[in-house]
Scaffold this motif. Structure first.
Motif, PDB file in Angstrom:
ATOM      1  N   LEU A 112     -37.544  21.533  16.707  1.00  0.00           N
ATOM      2  CA  LEU A 112     -37.612  20.321  17.519  1.00  0.00           C
ATOM      3  C   LEU A 112     -38.892  19.534  17.288  1.00  0.00           C
ATOM      4  O   LEU A 112     -39.087  18.477  17.890  1.00  0.00           O
ATOM      5  CB  LEU A 112     -37.459  20.668  19.002  1.00  0.00           C
ATOM      6  N   THR A 113     -39.776  20.016  16.408  1.00  0.00           N
ATOM      7  CA  THR A 113     -40.930  19.202  16.029  1.00  0.00           C
ATOM      8  C   THR A 113     -40.580  18.243  14.896  1.00  0.00           C
ATOM      9  O   THR A 113     -41.407  17.418  14.500  1.00  0.00           O
ATOM     10  CB  THR A 113     -42.122  20.083  15.598  1.00  0.00           C
ATOM     11  N   ARG A 114     -39.362  18.382  14.363  1.00  0.00           N
ATOM     12  CA  ARG A 114     -38.863  17.501  13.305  1.00  0.00           C
ATOM     13  C   ARG A 114     -37.564  16.850  13.794  1.00  0.00           C
ATOM     14  O   ARG A 114     -37.020  17.249  14.821  1.00  0.00           O
ATOM     15  CB  ARG A 114     -38.571  18.313  12.040  1.00  0.00           C
ATOM     16  N   PRO A 115     -37.033  15.870  13.066  1.00  0.00           N
ATOM     17  CA  PRO A 115     -35.691  15.383  13.404  1.00  0.00           C
ATOM     18  C   PRO A 115     -34.719  16.579  13.432  1.00  0.00           C
ATOM     19  O   PRO A 115     -34.644  17.334  12.455  1.00  0.00           O
ATOM     20  CB  PRO A 115     -35.375  14.415  12.266  1.00  0.00           C
ATOM     21  N   PRO A 116     -34.008  16.771  14.542  1.00  0.00           N
ATOM     22  CA  PRO A 116     -33.265  18.022  14.747  1.00  0.00           C
ATOM     23  C   PRO A 116     -31.893  18.053  14.065  1.00  0.00           C
ATOM     24  O   PRO A 116     -30.848  18.002  14.714  1.00  0.00           O
ATOM     25  CB  PRO A 116     -33.143  18.110  16.271  1.00  0.00           C
ATOM     26  N   TRP A 117     -31.918  18.161  12.741  1.00  0.00           N
ATOM     27  CA  TRP A 117     -30.680  18.346  11.990  1.00  0.00           C
ATOM     28  C   TRP A 117     -30.998  18.974  10.642  1.00  0.00           C
ATOM     29  O   TRP A 117     -32.117  18.882  10.136  1.00  0.00           O
ATOM     30  CB  TRP A 117     -29.932  17.022  11.793  1.00  0.00           C
ATOM     31  N   GLU A 118     -29.982  19.643  10.078  1.00  0.00           N
ATOM     32  CA  GLU A 118     -30.084  20.234   8.749  1.00  0.00           C
ATOM     33  C   GLU A 118     -28.756  20.049   8.026  1.00  0.00           C
ATOM     34  O   GLU A 118     -27.686  20.043   8.660  1.00  0.00           O
ATOM     35  CB  GLU A 118     -30.387  21.734   8.818  1.00  0.00           C
ATOM     36  N   LEU A 119     -28.835  19.914   6.733  1.00  0.00           N
ATOM     37  CA  LEU A 119     -27.642  19.890   5.882  1.00  0.00           C
ATOM     38  C   LEU A 119     -27.810  20.968   4.813  1.00  0.00           C
ATOM     39  O   LEU A 119     -28.775  20.951   4.053  1.00  0.00           O
ATOM     40  CB  LEU A 119     -27.467  18.520   5.221  1.00  0.00           C
ATOM     41  N   HIS A 120     -26.876  21.912   4.788  1.00  0.00           N
ATOM     42  CA  HIS A 120     -26.899  22.987   3.801  1.00  0.00           C
ATOM     43  C   HIS A 120     -25.764  22.758   2.798  1.00  0.00           C
ATOM     44  O   HIS A 120     -24.585  22.693   3.190  1.00  0.00           O
ATOM     45  CB  HIS A 120     -26.740  24.343   4.482  1.00  0.00           C
TER      46      HIS A 120
END
Length: 470
Positions: A112-120
């Motif tokens: 949550l210290t970064r934009p809260p998403w990931e793409l794998h």
């Protein structure tokens, strides 16, 4: 940009064992002439694309979790390689290995210290296939917006070569009535937040609510005898405290199989889906010696247009429905579920939008006791409100492509919580129905068996329907 009260609840709900992110698993078949470095080129091209709002937003003060003043700010140091990652199965990877990887990925918190998403980007699947696993915090984007995002970032044209990644496609503004209608947790939170609005909704709304609660909770007779009340669910293994680890499993069926059963028995597609899930749960829990004598009860988010409304828009409500896990005969199970959902939806359709929201809140409010019981380990002496959540999300009706790769399926990956260790979401896509099962790894080991048993329950219902025509 200040977070809405609903979005704040998803930040507040983040704990070591409860993660408030949703995800989607999208397997693809690349074009026949795809070069060996097809995926590397795809990622390199994505790296050159601008990351637009809201995908470039992070919390201004992420370490103050329970602040009422959370807001989104632009991440001026956005790190593409942190958010977009490559993973690989030992080739050729099968569906079980893919499920294991997604289970592990879904068990991890978003930062949550970064934009809260990931793409794998997952490669190594059988037949040269690959998959995208998209993981997004529910405070950033709700389920309704996520579905629109999917449709806007893919193409109906298999020959298209200029498709953009979702983070390069702005998310449309959320219409206040429609926002979050496709996700069960959003629907619940909005319902619980709307109880007081009945007072300002006028005498008609208050009477609608009172009448509905009497019929549902106190005097269930006639057509309302089939409706599940707030104290209908048995104690079950599904209502325990959950751990941080997840299990994920999938199933896919031809839409026409469920449609044929729906037409034969005068049921909805969702009724048929609930029936086969109930049959799968019956076998799954019996194998674990954990099958309650009474039927499990599911919480179903529903969209119901208000009575007399000729225009668009939706009313967001919630109903409780038996899963028929106490019924061995699949046709009888379908009939029981159909009667219950039909009566519950008919009741909502007689109510004003304000009363629907308040009724849903009142119906689900007792669930707080089962959540507290799960956290403390002390089960309440009274019955539970529900045992699991089953949600049905309409998906794209036609085949979609990404730079020539055909999307095979859309598997939702949702959120289990304390007191509800299993969450199942259905999503239609093209000519298929896709099921995503997500649960607590420690409470529900071998979750793939439930997916397999659901397939067997569909075959049993088809066979019984031939033997006992509807």
């Amino acid at each position: 940009m200040r977070l809405s009260p609903q979005d704040l609840l998803f930040i507040y709900g983040e704990t070591s064992s409860s993660k408030m992110h949703v995800a989607g698993l999208l397997p693809f078949t690349p074009p026949a002439d795809a070069p060996r470095d097809y995926l590397r080129r795809m990622i390199d091209e994505a790296r050159r694309q601008e990351v637009v709002a809201p995908w470039n937003r992070k919390l201004a003060h992420p370490r103050l979790q329970f602040s009422p003043l959370h807001s989104w700010v632009e991440d001026v140091d956005f790190d593409f390689d942190y958010h977009v990652r490559r993973s690989a199965l030992a080739s050729p990877g099968d569906e079980r290995e893919l499920g294991i990887l997604v289970s592990r990925l879904h068990s991890n918190h978003l930062d949550l210290t970064r934009p809260p998403w990931e793409l794998h980007v997952i490669e190594g699947l059988e037949g040269g296939r690959f998959a995208l696993y998209m993981k997004i915090h529910h405070a950033l984007v709700d389920g309704y917006s996520a579905m629109r995002m999917l449709g806007r970032s893919l193409s109906k044209d298999r020959d298209s070569t200029d498709d953009r990644m979702f983070f390069n496609v702005p998310v449309p503004s959320r219409p206040p009535r429609e926002a979050g209608t496709s996700n069960p947790l959003t629907a619940t939170l909005r319902a619980l937040g709307g109880l007081g609005s009945t007072v300002t909704g006028g005498v008609s709304s208050a009477l609608d609510l009172t009448n509905a609660l009497v019929k549902t909770q106190i005097r269930r007779d006639g057509e309302y005898a089939h409706i599940a009340g707030s104290a209908s669910a048995p104690h079950s293994i599904l209502n325990a405290r959950i751990s941080r680890n997840r299990r994920f499993a999938t199933q896919q069926y031809e839409f026409d199989r469920l449609k044929a059963l729906s037409s034969q028995h005068g049921a909805t597609i969702n009724d048929v889906a609930l029936t086969i899930i109930g049959g799968g749960l019956r076998t799954f829990l019996a194998d674990m010696d954990e099958l309650p004598e009474r039927s499990l009860v599911a919480f179903l988010p529903v969209n119901v247009r208000p009575k007399g409304d000729e225009g668009g828009g939706n009313a967001v409500g919630a109903i409780l429905a038996p899963m028929g896990t106490d019924i061995a005969d699949p046709v009888e199970r379908l009939q029981t579920i159909t009667a219950a959902t039909r009566a519950a939806k008919a009741q909502l359709q007689t109510m004003s939008p304000t009363a629907i929201i308040a009724y849903s809140a009142a119906l689900l409010a007792p669930a707080g006791g089962q959540i507290a019981g799960a956290l403390t380990g002390v089960a309440p002496p009274w019955p539970y409100t529900f045992n699991l959540c089953v949600s049905n999300v309409p998906g794209p009706p036609e085949p979609l492509y990404f730079n020539g790769s055909r999307l095979e399926a859309t598997y939702p990956v949702s959120i289990p919580i304390h007191g509800m260790a299993l969450n199942i979401t259905l999503q239609s896509y093209a000519d298929t129905i896709n099921l995503g099962f997500v649960g607590c790894r420690d409470r529900l080991p071998s979750l793939q068996r439930l997916a397999v048993y659901t397939g067997e329950a569909l075959a049993d219902l088809e066979k019984a329907s031939v033997d006992q025509p509807g």
